[in-house]
Design a protein around this motif. Structure first.
Motif, PDB file in Angstrom:
ATOM      1  N   MET A 323       0.823  -1.208   0.000  1.00  0.00           N
ATOM      2  CA  MET A 323       0.000   0.000   0.000  1.00  0.00           C
ATOM      3  C   MET A 323       0.856   1.256   0.000  1.00  0.00           C
ATOM      4  SD  MET A 323      -2.794  -1.351   2.792  1.00  0.00           S
ATOM      5  CE  MET A 323      -3.640   0.212   3.023  1.00  0.00           C
ATOM      6  N   ASN A 324       1.955   1.235   0.741  1.00  0.00           N
ATOM      7  CA  ASN A 324       2.736   2.461   0.906  1.00  0.00           C
ATOM      8  C   ASN A 324       4.049   2.475   0.133  1.00  0.00           C
ATOM      9  OD1 ASN A 324       0.843   3.712   2.632  1.00  0.00           O
ATOM     10  ND2 ASN A 324       1.552   2.441   4.323  1.00  0.00           N
ATOM     11  N   LYS A 325       4.826   1.416   0.189  1.00  0.00           N
ATOM     12  CA  LYS A 325       6.076   1.420  -0.584  1.00  0.00           C
ATOM     13  C   LYS A 325       5.804   1.350  -2.082  1.00  0.00           C
ATOM     14  CE  LYS A 325       9.376  -0.508   2.794  1.00  0.00           C
ATOM     15  NZ  LYS A 325      10.436   0.513   2.813  1.00  0.00           N
ATOM     16  N   PRO A 414       8.179   4.180   2.595  1.00  0.00           N
ATOM     17  CA  PRO A 414       9.411   4.287   1.805  1.00  0.00           C
ATOM     18  C   PRO A 414      10.503   5.023   2.566  1.00  0.00           C
ATOM     19  CG  PRO A 414       7.483   4.902   0.497  1.00  0.00           C
ATOM     20  CD  PRO A 414       7.023   4.815   1.919  1.00  0.00           C
ATOM     21  N   ILE A 415      11.726   4.514   2.480  1.00  0.00           N
ATOM     22  CA  ILE A 415      12.874   5.123   3.148  1.00  0.00           C
ATOM     23  C   ILE A 415      13.537   6.105   2.185  1.00  0.00           C
ATOM     24  CG2 ILE A 415      15.081   4.699   4.292  1.00  0.00           C
ATOM     25  CD1 ILE A 415      14.080   1.864   4.892  1.00  0.00           C
ATOM     26  N   VAL A 416      13.688   7.334   2.623  1.00  0.00           N
ATOM     27  CA  VAL A 416      14.276   8.380   1.780  1.00  0.00           C
ATOM     28  C   VAL A 416      15.713   8.004   1.421  1.00  0.00           C
ATOM     29  CG1 VAL A 416      15.080  10.781   1.782  1.00  0.00           C
ATOM     30  CG2 VAL A 416      12.803  10.216   2.651  1.00  0.00           C
ATOM     31  N   GLY A 417      16.044   8.144   0.128  1.00  0.00           N
ATOM     32  CA  GLY A 417      17.379   7.815  -0.363  1.00  0.00           C
ATOM     33  C   GLY A 417      17.584   6.345  -0.651  1.00  0.00           C
ATOM     34  N   VAL A 418      16.579   5.516  -0.329  1.00  0.00           N
ATOM     35  CA  VAL A 418      16.727   4.063  -0.481  1.00  0.00           C
ATOM     36  C   VAL A 418      15.651   3.477  -1.386  1.00  0.00           C
ATOM     37  CG1 VAL A 418      16.774   1.843   0.730  1.00  0.00           C
ATOM     38  CG2 VAL A 418      17.816   3.866   1.784  1.00  0.00           C
ATOM     39  N   TRP A 422      12.384   7.458  -3.916  1.00  0.00           N
ATOM     40  CA  TRP A 422      13.447   8.275  -3.335  1.00  0.00           C
ATOM     41  C   TRP A 422      14.840   7.856  -3.777  1.00  0.00           C
ATOM     42  CZ3 TRP A 422      11.795  12.545  -1.223  1.00  0.00           C
ATOM     43  CH2 TRP A 422      10.541  12.585  -0.624  1.00  0.00           C
ATOM     44  N   THR A 423      14.969   6.898  -4.658  1.00  0.00           N
ATOM     45  CA  THR A 423      16.293   6.347  -4.979  1.00  0.00           C
ATOM     46  C   THR A 423      17.238   7.391  -5.563  1.00  0.00           C
ATOM     47  OG1 THR A 423      15.351   5.589  -7.077  1.00  0.00           O
ATOM     48  CG2 THR A 423      15.486   3.980  -5.301  1.00  0.00           C
ATOM     49  N   ARG A 424      16.707   8.447  -6.180  1.00  0.00           N
ATOM     50  CA  ARG A 424      17.561   9.487  -6.763  1.00  0.00           C
ATOM     51  C   ARG A 424      17.310  10.852  -6.142  1.00  0.00           C
ATOM     52  NH1 ARG A 424      17.025   7.826 -13.206  1.00  0.00           N
ATOM     53  NH2 ARG A 424      17.949   5.736 -12.996  1.00  0.00           N
ATOM     54  N   ARG A 425      16.579  10.883  -5.052  1.00  0.00           N
ATOM     55  CA  ARG A 425      16.269  12.155  -4.391  1.00  0.00           C
ATOM     56  C   ARG A 425      16.861  12.165  -2.983  1.00  0.00           C
ATOM     57  NH1 ARG A 425       9.833  12.692  -5.081  1.00  0.00           N
ATOM     58  NH2 ARG A 425      10.157  14.537  -3.752  1.00  0.00           N
ATOM     59  N   ARG A 434      17.176   8.141   7.019  1.00  0.00           N
ATOM     60  CA  ARG A 434      16.689   8.551   8.335  1.00  0.00           C
ATOM     61  C   ARG A 434      15.278   9.157   8.274  1.00  0.00           C
ATOM     62  NH1 ARG A 434      20.161   9.285  12.461  1.00  0.00           N
ATOM     63  NH2 ARG A 434      19.295  11.320  13.072  1.00  0.00           N
ATOM     64  N   ALA A 435      14.654   9.077   7.145  1.00  0.00           N
ATOM     65  CA  ALA A 435      13.279   9.563   7.006  1.00  0.00           C
ATOM     66  C   ALA A 435      12.468   8.497   6.291  1.00  0.00           C
ATOM     67  CB  ALA A 435      13.252  10.871   6.222  1.00  0.00           C
ATOM     68  N   ARG A 436      11.261   8.298   6.773  1.00  0.00           N
ATOM     69  CA  ARG A 436      10.319   7.363   6.143  1.00  0.00           C
ATOM     70  C   ARG A 436       9.114   8.198   5.685  1.00  0.00           C
ATOM     71  NH1 ARG A 436      11.131   1.819   7.236  1.00  0.00           N
ATOM     72  NH2 ARG A 436      13.031   1.466   8.456  1.00  0.00           N
ATOM     73  N   ILE A 437       9.038   8.392   4.373  1.00  0.00           N
ATOM     74  CA  ILE A 437       8.100   9.368   3.822  1.00  0.00           C
ATOM     75  C   ILE A 437       7.290   8.757   2.686  1.00  0.00           C
ATOM     76  CG2 ILE A 437       7.871  11.573   2.629  1.00  0.00           C
ATOM     77  CD1 ILE A 437       8.769  12.019   5.426  1.00  0.00           C
TER      78      ILE A 437
END
Length: 490
Positions: A323-325, A414-418, A422-425, A434-437
């Motif tokens: 649902m979220n990732k 989703p984990i930011v940067g991962v 977010w893979t390119r942001r 360190r952020a789950r957005i």
């Protein structure tokens, strides 16, 4: 940091001294924003008034960054957080959908004299392999012959076919994200199409091969990269053909253009869902050595029917990941409808979606979160009508973080940067890892919502929406906001 947070009474028992109600002390309607955010908005040509946000540290929620925080706005897919949180609380993390095979009476020898009922129970994992396993369980009970046809039971939701008569959300109704779910969601109501092009022509095949489809490709070749194959795609033409002695079939013509030297397996919603279910049951049952006689129809299972086999889907805590990732719209919409079923089977003309909306509002009331301005549609954010304020979604996230199912919610974000998207942001930001957005995106919406760890390892709640026809250009401003929060306390 060159910016001072506003310390105000912006919450209730959750945030301090009063509840999340309109009667609380006034908050900012359009206060100052951090300089990096303002700069990014200016570069995008977006007015500051297009942004609504609320951000605060959980250990000091009275010191909050506020801007249009009470405005009811379009949240796009960040609305999935509402469905996830309420469903985990109401249904429980171990709640599972299921699919049942039933008959009017116990089999006589190897034969079911009446119809076989295939009853949908909002099983998000009912793909063709799961159906094969379900039918295999029936064969292992010794059943070989079904004499009375097949009944497809979608009656868990009301109406049973919400897709009928519903106008398409956009110009691509055939793609997975646009599928309108029902209680018998076989293979996501999708069929595979294998597309392959060399330098001369495009070939197309349907997968699996037993699907009742007469396929024609009118795709021409283009010189785009294979990764941009959708750019030349046009909505296929699909029509249900009447029974011509071999059963009803779909006639499908693929249109548009496709890149040279490219191959793709595309899942599309083009085949009538009852025709697809009928063909799947008959093909798989025949592969298992069974015989199915009689016609297929849609209907309800009688209360006296005997249960013969069951398939159970994954637990809700696992579905939350999709649902979220993955931001799966049909999955989220199905879970939202389960809230309506859990609240009590709708009566008369009442819709399951309306019952789900009542369940959400009752949850808000129990949590003492004001629902003024909240507009619910399908719980996924794939809607032109859904609305929620940054303050309301922030209150929900704060409540969830203190709740029993916070670990399940956090694991789904989703984990930011991962993780995608977010893979390119923000790869070089202290927010990376360190952020789950959760993100949200529509034609006129860009949104983020979730949790950020700052430089002192404090957890912040962050919700921000941009509503504007040029909203997609505002993503750098949302990134700047996440980065700004992650740097607090340096």
């Amino acid at each position: 940091m060159g910016f001072e947070l506003k310390r105000r009474l912006v919450g209730g028992v959750l945030l301090g001294a009063c509840v999340w109600l309109a009667g609380c002390a006034a908050t900012s309607g359009g206060g100052a924003l951090p300089a990096p955010v303002l700069q990014a908005l200016d570069q995008a040509g977006l007015p500051a008034d297009s942004l609504g946000l609320m951000a605060f540290a959980l250990d000091d929620p009275r010191a909050a960054l506020l801007h249009n925080e009470r405005r009811s706005m379009q949240p796009a897919s960040t609305m999935k957080l509402l469905t996830t949180v309420v469903a985990l609380d109401q249904l429980g993390p171990n709640a599972r959908g299921h699919t049942d095979l039933l008959a009017d009476a116990a089999p006589q020898g190897d034969t079911i004299e009446g119809p076989l009922y295939l009853r949908g129970g909002a099983d998000a994992d009912l793909d063709f392999a799961a159906l094969w396993q379900l039918l295999g369980d029936l064969r292992e009970r010794g059943v070989r012959r079904i004499a009375g046809g097949l009944v497809l039971d979608r009656s868990l939701f009301h109406p049973a076919r919400m897709d009928q008569g519903l106008p398409p959300f956009d110009e691509a109704p055939e793609f997975q994200y646009n599928v309108v779910p029902d209680a018998l969601q076989l293979n996501g109501n999708l069929l595979g199409f294998a597309l392959s092009a060399d330098g001369q022509a495009v070939s197309a095949q349907v997968r699996p091969a037993w699907a009742p489809v007469d396929l024609r490709s009118a795709l021409s070749l283009n010189d785009k990269p294979c990764s941009e194959w959708e750019d030349g795609w046009l909505t296929p033409e699909a029509a249900l053909q009447p029974d011509a002695g071999q059963g009803a079939r779909m006639r499908i013509e693929l249109r548009g253009s496709f890149p040279r030297n490219c191959s793709k397996l595309v899942a599309l919603n083009l085949v009538d869902r009852s025709l697809l279910a009928d063909a799947a049951v008959r093909a798989l049952w025949a592969q298992l050595g069974g015989e199915l006689l009689g016609a297929t129809r849609e209907g309800a299972t009688p209360g006296t029917a005997s249960l013969l086999a069951t398939h159970r889907g994954r637990a809700l805590a696992e579905l939350a990941w999709g649902m979220n990732k993955r931001s799966d719209n049909p999955l989220t919409r199905m879970v939202y409808l389960r809230l309506g079923v859990d609240a009590g089977k709708p009566a008369g003309a009442d819709r399951t979606a309306d019952a789900a909306g009542r369940a959400v509002r009752e949850w808000f009331q129990r949590q003492r979160i004001d629902a003024t301005g909240l507009v619910l549609d399908n719980g996924s954010g794939l809607s032109r009508s859904e609305r929620i304020s940054p303050m309301q979604l922030a209150a929900l996230l704060q409540t969830a973080h203190r709740g029993l199912h916070a670990p399940e919610l956090l694991a789904s974000l989703p984990i930011v940067g991962v993780d995608s998207p977010w893979t390119r942001r923000l790869k070089g930001s202290p927010a990376a890892g360190r952020a789950r957005i959760k993100t949200g995106s529509l034609r006129n919406v860009a949104a983020v919502a979730g949790y950020v760890l700052d430089a002192r390892d404090r957890t912040w709640v962050l919700v921000a929406f941009i509503n504007d026809e040029r909203a997609s250009a505002g993503r750098p401003a949302l990134d700047a906001l996440i980065d700004w929060v992650a740097r607090q306390g340096q």
